[in-house]
Motif scaffolding. Sequence first.
Motif, PDB file in Angstrom:
ATOM      1  N   TRP A   1      21.824   5.598   6.371  1.00  0.00           N
ATOM      2  CA  TRP A   1      20.887   4.781   7.154  1.00  0.00           C
ATOM      3  C   TRP A   1      19.509   5.432   7.192  1.00  0.00           C
ATOM      4  N   VAL A   2      19.459   6.764   7.242  1.00  0.00           N
ATOM      5  CA  VAL A   2      18.168   7.464   7.188  1.00  0.00           C
ATOM      6  C   VAL A   2      17.487   7.200   5.849  1.00  0.00           C
ATOM      7  N   SER A   3      18.278   7.224   4.766  1.00  0.00           N
ATOM      8  CA  SER A   3      17.710   6.963   3.441  1.00  0.00           C
ATOM      9  C   SER A   3      17.172   5.539   3.336  1.00  0.00           C
ATOM     10  N   VAL A   4      17.834   4.610   3.998  1.00  0.00           N
ATOM     11  CA  VAL A   4      17.343   3.222   4.018  1.00  0.00           C
ATOM     12  C   VAL A   4      15.971   3.161   4.685  1.00  0.00           C
ATOM     13  N   GLY A   5      15.823   3.910   5.801  1.00  0.00           N
ATOM     14  CA  GLY A   5      14.525   3.957   6.477  1.00  0.00           C
ATOM     15  C   GLY A   5      13.451   4.592   5.614  1.00  0.00           C
ATOM     16  N   ILE A   6      13.807   5.663   4.888  1.00  0.00           N
ATOM     17  CA  ILE A   6      12.849   6.327   3.997  1.00  0.00           C
ATOM     18  C   ILE A   6      12.424   5.398   2.876  1.00  0.00           C
ATOM     19  N   LEU A   7      13.376   4.651   2.339  1.00  0.00           N
ATOM     20  CA  LEU A   7      13.055   3.689   1.277  1.00  0.00           C
ATOM     21  C   LEU A   7      12.077   2.627   1.770  1.00  0.00           C
ATOM     22  N   THR A   8      12.304   2.159   2.977  1.00  0.00           N
ATOM     23  CA  THR A   8      11.408   1.161   3.550  1.00  0.00           C
ATOM     24  C   THR A   8       9.995   1.715   3.683  1.00  0.00           C
ATOM     25  N   PHE A   9       9.897   2.951   4.154  1.00  0.00           N
ATOM     26  CA  PHE A   9       8.588   3.599   4.285  1.00  0.00           C
ATOM     27  C   PHE A   9       7.941   3.822   2.919  1.00  0.00           C
ATOM     28  N   ALA A  10       8.765   4.194   1.916  1.00  0.00           N
ATOM     29  CA  ALA A  10       8.253   4.387   0.555  1.00  0.00           C
ATOM     30  C   ALA A  10       7.687   3.078   0.006  1.00  0.00           C
ATOM     31  N   GLY A  11       8.387   1.996   0.274  1.00  0.00           N
ATOM     32  CA  GLY A  11       7.894   0.686  -0.172  1.00  0.00           C
ATOM     33  C   GLY A  11       6.579   0.331   0.496  1.00  0.00           C
ATOM     34  N   PHE A  12       6.454   0.672   1.768  1.00  0.00           N
ATOM     35  CA  PHE A  12       5.201   0.419   2.494  1.00  0.00           C
ATOM     36  C   PHE A  12       4.056   1.228   1.894  1.00  0.00           C
ATOM     37  N   CYS A  13       4.322   2.511   1.595  1.00  0.00           N
ATOM     38  CA  CYS A  13       3.283   3.382   1.022  1.00  0.00           C
ATOM     39  C   CYS A  13       2.802   2.854  -0.320  1.00  0.00           C
ATOM     40  N   ASN A  14       3.743   2.517  -1.177  1.00  0.00           N
ATOM     41  CA  ASN A  14       3.379   2.030  -2.499  1.00  0.00           C
ATOM     42  C   ASN A  14       2.634   0.703  -2.419  1.00  0.00           C
ATOM     43  N   SER A  15       3.077  -0.159  -1.510  1.00  0.00           N
ATOM     44  CA  SER A  15       2.435  -1.464  -1.354  1.00  0.00           C
ATOM     45  C   SER A  15       1.014  -1.307  -0.813  1.00  0.00           C
ATOM     46  N   TYR A  16       0.852  -0.440   0.176  1.00  0.00           N
ATOM     47  CA  TYR A  16      -0.468  -0.215   0.760  1.00  0.00           C
ATOM     48  C   TYR A  16      -1.427   0.350  -0.281  1.00  0.00           C
ATOM     49  N   GLY A  17      -0.955   1.355  -1.043  1.00  0.00           N
ATOM     50  CA  GLY A  17      -1.800   1.946  -2.075  1.00  0.00           C
ATOM     51  C   GLY A  17      -2.163   0.946  -3.149  1.00  0.00           C
ATOM     52  N   GLY A  18      -1.204   0.129  -3.549  1.00  0.00           N
ATOM     53  CA  GLY A  18      -1.467  -0.875  -4.580  1.00  0.00           C
ATOM     54  C   GLY A  18      -2.443  -1.935  -4.124  1.00  0.00           C
ATOM     55  N   LEU A  19      -2.312  -2.375  -2.878  1.00  0.00           N
ATOM     56  CA  LEU A  19      -3.227  -3.380  -2.348  1.00  0.00           C
ATOM     57  C   LEU A  19      -4.632  -2.816  -2.196  1.00  0.00           C
ATOM     58  N   GLN A  20      -4.718  -1.545  -1.803  1.00  0.00           N
ATOM     59  CA  GLN A  20      -6.021  -0.926  -1.620  1.00  0.00           C
ATOM     60  C   GLN A  20      -6.761  -0.778  -2.952  1.00  0.00           C
ATOM     61  N   GLU A  21      -6.004  -0.514  -4.013  1.00  0.00           N
ATOM     62  CA  GLU A  21      -6.629  -0.252  -5.302  1.00  0.00           C
ATOM     63  C   GLU A  21      -6.642  -1.474  -6.202  1.00  0.00           C
ATOM     64  N   LYS A  22      -6.170  -2.585  -5.732  1.00  0.00           N
ATOM     65  CA  LYS A  22      -6.011  -3.758  -6.573  1.00  0.00           C
ATOM     66  C   LYS A  22      -7.329  -4.303  -7.090  1.00  0.00           C
ATOM     67  N   GLY A  23      -8.214  -4.702  -6.171  1.00  0.00           N
ATOM     68  CA  GLY A  23      -9.481  -5.298  -6.589  1.00  0.00           C
ATOM     69  C   GLY A  23      -9.233  -6.485  -7.492  1.00  0.00           C
ATOM     70  N   GLU A  24      -9.854  -6.460  -8.691  1.00  0.00           N
ATOM     71  CA  GLU A  24      -9.658  -7.515  -9.668  1.00  0.00           C
ATOM     72  C   GLU A  24      -8.755  -7.077 -10.815  1.00  0.00           C
ATOM     73  N   ILE A  25      -7.994  -6.008 -10.606  1.00  0.00           N
ATOM     74  CA  ILE A  25      -7.126  -5.475 -11.651  1.00  0.00           C
ATOM     75  C   ILE A  25      -6.008  -6.467 -11.961  1.00  0.00           C
TER      76      ILE A  25
END
Length: 336
Positions: free
Chosen positions: A129-153
């Motif tokens: 269950w802890v790993s499930v929480g970490i995965l959720t946080f990892a998905g949030f980090c990757n999504s946030y970084g991708g949205l921030q750097e997206k622009g017109e890419i």
Amino acid sequence: MALSLRWAALLCTGTLVYGSYSTLVNLCEVDGKIPFNSSSVVLMMEMGKFLVSAVLLYASGCEIQQPSLSLCLPFALPAVLYFINNNLAVHMQLQMDPATYQVLSNLKIVSTAILYRLIIKRNLTISQWVSVGILTFAGFCNSYGGLQEKGEITNAGEIHVTFLGLVMMFVYCTVSGLAGVVTEYILKKNIVMSIHYQNILLYIYGIFINFCSWLIQEYDQPELENQFYIFRGYSVFTWIIVITQATNGLIMSVIMKHASNITRLFVVSCAMLVATTLSVTVFHTRISTFFILSLFLVIFAMFLYHIDSKSRKLLFSNFRGLPKYYQYGIIKQNYI
């Protein structure tokens, strides 16, 4: 020993095939669009899996009897779920780069863990269950970084993801988790039944659903050239997708029949490394800090999810348990 090596080879092949999918779809793109009808490609996959399963069933020497309605109907649900997922997976590639797709797809571990608890009534350990929480946080980090750097890419050489891509990924992971758990439940409900016979029942539904979908989509687009030409927009990479994903489907069915979804998720997690390597090699993808953080979090979560004794036993005891299943399900398939 030989059986264990074959099982390991099966898992390695599944990992390589699964990890190559997003890269292959991106190589098929023309002017930022998918040139083929996704339903036609999935239809070709289903037909390929059906033909291979039919040949293997015939080669096994089983006596084939007409299946009852109660035996056939349960396969309709996973067939519909796989139809949604397989078509969605194609169009998601336009909304994110291959590496991001593979990292975020690990969120299906979350949906699978929850559905495992609800449907199969299998309890998870605290570390899982802890790993499930970490995965959720990892998905949030990757999504946030991708949205921030997206622009017109819009190319696969940059780490990016759109908001629509995140929504599609949420649906994809939820449906994938449900499809995996339901399929495992159905396959293991009749553990002595030939896996090839069960696959045929599943793929018949898949062929019918995807053919109807392709037909409807073609009918609604009369302006297209070569309307109703099922191979429109196909390239060498498209055929590689058909062959590799048909292979992947057959491998996953063996895993869910004779191992579990936990083993399947192990393959999915390892495939992330294959996809990232291919993305950097083929598209020269520039890896962002958020992506690196997410990658390490996913690897740690994967390790944590599989490290407890129960999961290790479930993952690796199949090396010893497979001969028993082979006696009934693969080599001496005397029951249908």
